[in-house]
Design a protein around this motif. Structure first.
Motif, mmCIF file in Angstrom:
data_model
loop_
_atom_site.group_PDB
_atom_site.id
_atom_site.type_symbol
_atom_site.label_atom_id
_atom_site.label_comp_id
_atom_site.label_asym_id
_atom_site.label_seq_id
_atom_site.Cartn_x
_atom_site.Cartn_y
_atom_site.Cartn_z
ATOM 1 N N LYS A 1 39.924 30.437 53.228
ATOM 2 C CA LYS A 1 39.666 29.241 52.438
ATOM 3 C C LYS A 1 39.550 28.091 53.424
ATOM 4 O O LYS A 1 40.464 27.845 54.219
ATOM 5 C CB LYS A 1 40.804 28.975 51.457
ATOM 6 C CG LYS A 1 40.641 27.671 50.687
ATOM 7 C CD LYS A 1 41.876 27.373 49.851
ATOM 8 C CE LYS A 1 41.762 26.005 49.191
ATOM 9 N NZ LYS A 1 42.995 25.639 48.446
ATOM 10 N N ILE A 2 38.432 27.408 53.382
ATOM 11 C CA ILE A 2 38.191 26.305 54.320
ATOM 12 C C ILE A 2 38.065 25.016 53.523
ATOM 13 O O ILE A 2 37.158 24.865 52.698
ATOM 14 C CB ILE A 2 36.913 26.547 55.152
ATOM 15 C CG1 ILE A 2 37.035 27.891 55.898
ATOM 16 C CG2 ILE A 2 36.689 25.394 56.129
ATOM 17 C CD1 ILE A 2 35.794 28.274 56.666
ATOM 18 N N ASP A 3 39.007 24.110 53.744
ATOM 19 C CA ASP A 3 38.990 22.840 53.030
ATOM 20 C C ASP A 3 37.833 21.975 53.506
ATOM 21 O O ASP A 3 37.296 22.173 54.604
ATOM 22 C CB ASP A 3 40.309 22.088 53.227
ATOM 23 C CG ASP A 3 41.463 22.778 52.520
ATOM 24 O OD1 ASP A 3 41.202 23.673 51.692
ATOM 25 O OD2 ASP A 3 42.623 22.433 52.813
ATOM 26 N N GLU A 4 37.468 21.010 52.686
ATOM 27 C CA GLU A 4 36.396 20.092 53.059
ATOM 28 C C GLU A 4 36.730 19.385 54.355
ATOM 29 O O GLU A 4 37.882 19.023 54.607
ATOM 30 C CB GLU A 4 36.171 19.066 51.951
ATOM 31 C CG GLU A 4 35.582 19.661 50.677
ATOM 32 C CD GLU A 4 35.263 18.585 49.659
ATOM 33 O OE1 GLU A 4 35.370 17.392 50.028
ATOM 34 O OE2 GLU A 4 34.907 18.928 48.527
ATOM 35 N N GLN A 5 35.721 19.202 55.162
ATOM 36 C CA GLN A 5 35.915 18.542 56.443
ATOM 37 C C GLN A 5 36.183 17.058 56.224
ATOM 38 O O GLN A 5 35.604 16.426 55.360
ATOM 39 C CB GLN A 5 34.696 18.731 57.334
ATOM 40 C CG GLN A 5 34.433 20.189 57.689
ATOM 41 C CD GLN A 5 33.243 20.325 58.618
ATOM 42 O OE1 GLN A 5 32.588 19.341 58.940
ATOM 43 N NE2 GLN A 5 32.966 21.544 59.049
ATOM 44 N N THR A 6 37.076 16.536 57.011
ATOM 45 C CA THR A 6 37.409 15.114 56.953
ATOM 46 C C THR A 6 37.093 14.487 58.301
ATOM 47 O O THR A 6 37.493 15.012 59.346
ATOM 48 C CB THR A 6 38.906 14.925 56.619
ATOM 49 O OG1 THR A 6 39.186 15.578 55.384
ATOM 50 C CG2 THR A 6 39.245 13.451 56.499
#
Length: 326
Positions: A271-276
């Motif tokens: 699971k890859i969270d949105e890039q910030t």
């Protein structure tokens, strides 16, 4: 006496309050305790009470008021077993909520749960005692993949000779449904057991915890006991793609290769969270969803450079359980 009342525990005070409140509400009647009538409703009667108060005192208190109808909720199997003892011929009934079915105390769900936990605890302690009676130091890690990664690192980093001198094993066990009791909570329980029974240890035991557990275990796992029991944490740095678990020690390079492989084959391993965007830096938070699949792929496709961080793990093992042992 006032001094005696001041010395009551919280649980003893709670029991006294139940008794006194019944008398207070009945004080307008000139009757003996056994003649007081009414309905008393108590929610979670066992709250703050020692097992002895639940099992021995509460049922006796209730018996003092034979003409009062008590409506009580409880999670305590010991209270119900005490009621059985105090009222062997009945005089009360147990309703299982929310169904409302009448049940016996030993069919009480909380009793079954408590008994199951007790059995698991006994089995766990017996297994621990059996495992540690060997001629090599023990190293416990939190799961099957931890064992696999360390074995792979030993092969790549030429550390097999050190690994052969220890017994490396996961805490808990593997079942058809995956790992069972293979977590930091199990580490704490095993540590407590050995701390209470250090004489059964022939050689040293090391609890090698995941990196992030360093801050979570404050006060739970003392660093050492009698030079036999040790607690250490895997190395932790900042900025790695994987924040938690032994995978944190792997290089971002192999993690990215594994992510690309999973993406290209449509496999939901991560699971890859949105890039910030922070300044000019891109931050990615990666969570592993399929630890066994990721471990198998990495162990098959990695190089020595991918496991360079594991050198520190072997240094920890050498400095604790292997120091002075040859």
């Amino acid at each position: 006496y006032l001094d005696s009342l001041n010395n009551l525990s919280l649980g003893e005070t709670a029991v006294l309050n139940i008794f006194v409140n019944i008398l207070r509400y009945a004080d307008r009647f000139d009757k003996q305790i056994s003649e007081i009538r009414g309905i008393v409703i108590i929610d979670e009667i066992e709250a703050h009470l020692h097992i002895g108060l639940q099992h021995d005192v509460l049922p006796k208190l209730i018996k003092l008021f034979p003409k009062i109808q008590f409506i009580i909720t409880t999670y305590s199997p010991m209270f119900l077993l005490g009621m059985d003892k105090e009222f062997p011929n009945g005089g009360y009934e147990i309703r299982d909520m929310p169904s409302g079915d009448t049940i016996h105390s030993e069919r009480f769900a909380e009793f079954e749960t408590a008994y199951e936990y007790y059995q698991k605890t006994q089995l766990f302690e017996n297994e621990i005692a059996k495992i540690i009676k060997n001629d090599k130091p023990m190293v416990f890690v939190e799961g099957k993949t931890d064992v696999n990664y360390i074995n792979k690192a030993a092969h790549l980093l030429n550390k097999q000779a050190r690994l052969d001198k220890i017994i490396l094993t996961q805490i808990g066990s593997e079942t058809q449904n995956g790992s069972k009791d293979s977590n930091n909570h199990a580490m704490v329980n095993a540590h407590k057991f050995l701390e209470s029974n250090p004489d059964i240890l022939k050689l040293s035991v090391l609890f090698l915890c995941d990196p992030e557990e360093r801050k979570n275990n404050a006060g739970k796992l003392p660093e050492s006991l009698l030079n036999k029991i040790f607690v250490k944490f895997m190395p932790q740095t900042t900025g790695n793609l994987i924040e938690n678990g032994i995978e944190h020690v792997l290089t971002d390079s192999i993690i990215n290769k594994c992510i690309d492989h999973a993406k290209s084959n449509g496999m939901p391993w991560f699971k890859i969270d949105e890039q910030t965007i922070v300044g000019h830096k891109t931050i990615k938070k990666v969570t592993i969803l399929k630890k066994n699949d990721v471990c198998n792929w990495i162990c098959k496709n990695s190089t020595v450079d991918d496991f360079c961080g594991f050198n520190e793990i072997f240094e920890i093992i050498e400095a604790t359980v292997l120091l002075g042992y040859r």
